[in-house]
Design an enzyme around this catalytic site. Sequence first.
Site, PDB file in Angstrom:
ATOM      1  CB  ALA A  66      41.058  39.186  45.973  1.00 12.60           C
ATOM      2  N   GLY A 109      38.831  40.660  41.333  1.00 10.46           N
ATOM      3  CA  GLY A 109      37.873  39.947  41.988  1.00 10.46           C
ATOM      4  C   GLY A 109      36.466  40.729  41.970  1.00 10.46           C
ATOM      5  CD  GLU A 112      38.246  37.242  39.113  1.00  9.91           C
ATOM      6  OE1 GLU A 112      38.612  37.879  39.934  1.00  9.91           O
ATOM      7  OE2 GLU A 112      39.094  36.369  38.348  1.00  9.91           O
ATOM      8  CD  GLU A 132      42.948  39.879  38.775  1.00 12.15           C
ATOM      9  OE1 GLU A 132      43.328  40.324  37.494  1.00 12.15           O
ATOM     10  OE2 GLU A 132      42.117  39.567  39.352  1.00 12.15           O
TER      11      GLU A 132
HETATM   12  N1  CAA Z   1      43.034  44.935  48.641  1.00 14.71           N
HETATM   13  C1  CAA Z   1      43.434  45.501  50.060  1.00 14.71           C
HETATM   14  N2  CAA Z   1      43.314  46.699  50.076  1.00 14.71           N
HETATM   15  C2  CAA Z   1      42.846  47.626  48.907  1.00 14.71           C
HETATM   16  C3  CAA Z   1      42.441  47.080  47.704  1.00 14.71           C
HETATM   17  C4  CAA Z   1      42.734  45.537  47.497  1.00 14.71           C
HETATM   18  N3  CAA Z   1      42.459  44.799  46.322  1.00 14.71           N
HETATM   19  N4  CAA Z   1      42.294  47.889  47.040  1.00 14.71           N
HETATM   20  C5  CAA Z   1      42.333  49.142  47.832  1.00 14.71           C
HETATM   21  N5  CAA Z   1      42.745  48.909  48.953  1.00 14.71           N
HETATM   22  C6  CAA Z   1      42.869  49.700  49.876  1.00 14.71           C
HETATM   23  C7  CAA Z   1      44.158  50.527  49.820  1.00 14.71           C
HETATM   24  O1  CAA Z   1      45.312  49.726  50.376  1.00 14.71           O
HETATM   25  C8  CAA Z   1      43.781  51.868  50.657  1.00 14.71           C
HETATM   26  O2  CAA Z   1      43.875  51.506  51.997  1.00 14.71           O
HETATM   27  P1  CAA Z   1      44.768  52.006  53.297  1.00 14.71           P
HETATM   28  O3  CAA Z   1      44.166  53.489  53.150  1.00 14.71           O
HETATM   29  O4  CAA Z   1      44.743  51.438  54.261  1.00 14.71           O
HETATM   30  O5  CAA Z   1      46.020  52.458  52.774  1.00 14.71           O
HETATM   31  C9  CAA Z   1      42.083  51.970  50.492  1.00 14.71           C
HETATM   32  O6  CAA Z   1      41.792  50.813  50.081  1.00 14.71           O
HETATM   33  C10 CAA Z   1      42.108  52.871  49.578  1.00 14.71           C
HETATM   34  O7  CAA Z   1      43.005  52.660  48.301  1.00 14.71           O
HETATM   35  P2  CAA Z   1      43.750  53.739  47.845  1.00 14.71           P
HETATM   36  O8  CAA Z   1      44.157  54.643  48.585  1.00 14.71           O
HETATM   37  O9  CAA Z   1      44.685  52.896  46.642  1.00 14.71           O
HETATM   38  O10 CAA Z   1      42.849  54.486  46.621  1.00 14.71           O
HETATM   39  P3  CAA Z   1      43.144  55.187  45.191  1.00 14.71           P
HETATM   40  O11 CAA Z   1      41.704  55.972  45.047  1.00 14.71           O
HETATM   41  O12 CAA Z   1      44.332  55.814  45.221  1.00 14.71           O
HETATM   42  O13 CAA Z   1      43.203  53.936  44.327  1.00 14.71           O
HETATM   43  C11 CAA Z   1      42.547  51.982  43.094  1.00 14.71           C
HETATM   44  C12 CAA Z   1      41.977  53.117  44.148  1.00 14.71           C
HETATM   45  C13 CAA Z   1      43.348  52.227  41.810  1.00 14.71           C
HETATM   46  C14 CAA Z   1      41.477  50.848  42.983  1.00 14.71           C
HETATM   47  C15 CAA Z   1      43.776  51.210  44.095  1.00 14.71           C
HETATM   48  O14 CAA Z   1      43.311  50.912  45.626  1.00 14.71           O
HETATM   49  C16 CAA Z   1      44.163  49.813  43.423  1.00 14.71           C
HETATM   50  O15 CAA Z   1      45.007  49.759  42.487  1.00 14.71           O
HETATM   51  N6  CAA Z   1      43.777  48.762  44.130  1.00 14.71           N
HETATM   52  C17 CAA Z   1      43.980  47.357  43.832  1.00 14.71           C
HETATM   53  C18 CAA Z   1      43.270  46.896  42.562  1.00 14.71           C
HETATM   54  C19 CAA Z   1      43.869  45.736  42.320  1.00 14.71           C
HETATM   55  O16 CAA Z   1      45.034  45.155  42.029  1.00 14.71           O
HETATM   56  N7  CAA Z   1      42.991  44.581  42.117  1.00 14.71           N
HETATM   57  C20 CAA Z   1      43.123  43.169  42.064  1.00 14.71           C
HETATM   58  C21 CAA Z   1      43.339  42.296  43.235  1.00 14.71           C
HETATM   59  S1  CAA Z   1      44.009  40.669  43.208  1.00 14.71           S
HETATM   60  C22 CAA Z   1      42.681  39.768  42.857  1.00 14.71           C
HETATM   61  O17 CAA Z   1      41.454  40.349  42.631  1.00 14.71           O
HETATM   62  C23 CAA Z   1      42.888  38.553  42.428  1.00 14.71           C
HETATM   63  C24 CAA Z   1      41.685  37.586  41.866  1.00 14.71           C
HETATM   64  O18 CAA Z   1      41.222  37.561  40.684  1.00 14.71           O
HETATM   65  C25 CAA Z   1      40.975  36.966  42.923  1.00 14.71           C
END
Ligand code: CAA
Length: 258
Positions: A66, A109, A112, A132
Site C-alpha cells: 500500500a 498489499g 495480499e 507492515e
Molecule cells: N509506498 C510508497 N512508496 C513506495 C513504496 C510504498 N509501499 N514502496 C516503494 N516506494 C517508493 C519509494 O519511496 C521510492 O520513491 P522515491 O524515489 O520518490 O523516494 C521508490 O518507490 C523506489 O523505492 P526505493 O528507493 O525504496 O527502492 P529500493 O530498491 O531501495 O527498495 C523496497 C525497494 C525494499 C521495496 C522498498 O521500497 C520498501 O521497503 N518499500 C516499502 C515496502 C513496504 O513496507 N510495504 C508495505 C506497505 S504497508 C501495506 O501494504 C499495508 C497493507 O497491508 C494494506
Amino acid sequence: MTDYDTILLDRKGRVGIITLNRPKALNALNTQLLREIVTAVEELDTDSNIGAILITGSDRAFAAGADIKEMHTKSYMDVYLDDFFSIGDRIAAARTPIIAAVAGYALGGGCELAMMCDILLAADTAKFGQPEIKLGVIPGIGGSQRLTRAVGKAKAMELCLTGRTMDAEEAERAGLLSRIVPAADLFDEALQTATTVAEMSLPIAMMAKEAVNRAFETTLTEGIRFERRVFHSTFATEDQKEGMAAFVEKRTPQFTHR
Ligand code: CAA
C-alpha cells in the site's frame, strides 16, 4: 471502456491483462491504483468474451505494498470511516479465474493482491512478505489470513512478526506459489496458463474456482457436499455434454460458453 491512468488494460484473445503501472513508486497501491485494479477486474469479470484475467506488474515490482506516502498522515477515524482496503474484497469476489504473474517485490498489499488471485506464478526474482510490522501496522488487505492459510502458522507468524521477505524458492516450498518460472519467460508462461483456462467452459471454470475456494470457508464434510452438488449441476450444462462427447469421439471439445 473506462480510461485508466495507473494500470494498462489489454486483451489478448479471451484473456484480460491488467498491468500495474506506477513504476516510479514500485507499483505502490495508492487509492487510484487500487480503485482502477478493482474497476478493471469487474469490467473483465462481467465481459462474457473474457475467460481469464491476468494481473502483473513490472520486472522490478509486482507491487511494493500500500502507498505509505499516501497513508502516513491518516488518523484512526480516517481509516475507520473510509475503510478503503475493503475494496480489495471485490477482487477476491470475481468469478472469472485470475492469474497473478509476479516478478520482483510483492510486499504488504502487493503480496495480499497476489494472494487474492487464483493461480500465482512467480519469476525467480520474486520476493514476498508482509513487512507492515516495520511500519507500526499489521497487514490490512487480508495478509494475516490468506498467508496463514497458504503457508501455515509457523511461517506466516514469522513473516508477519519480523517483516522478513522470502524469495521465490522459499515461497514455492511453503505452498504459496503455483509455480516458479525464469523471469524472462514469466509473462509468456502466465499468458499461456491464462489462455488455457480461458479456453475451458467459463461456467465450469467458475464452478471449479468456487469449489476450491469453498475449502477455505467450511468443514471437509460440508465442502465435499458442496462439491458433489456442483458436480451434479455440471450435467445440466451443454459443455458437459460436449466435453464428454468430444472425448468419446476423440476430438477437441467446442465449448458453447467460452
Ligand atoms: N509506498 C510508497 N512508496 C513506495 C513504496 C510504498 N509501499 N514502496 C516503494 N516506494 C517508493 C519509494 O519511496 C521510492 O520513491 P522515491 O524515489 O520518490 O523516494 C521508490 O518507490 C523506489 O523505492 P526505493 O528507493 O525504496 O527502492 P529500493 O530498491 O531501495 O527498495 C523496497 C525497494 C525494499 C521495496 C522498498 O521500497 C520498501 O521497503 N518499500 C516499502 C515496502 C513496504 O513496507 N510495504 C508495505 C506497505 S504497508 C501495506 O501494504 C499495508 C497493507 O497491508 C494494506
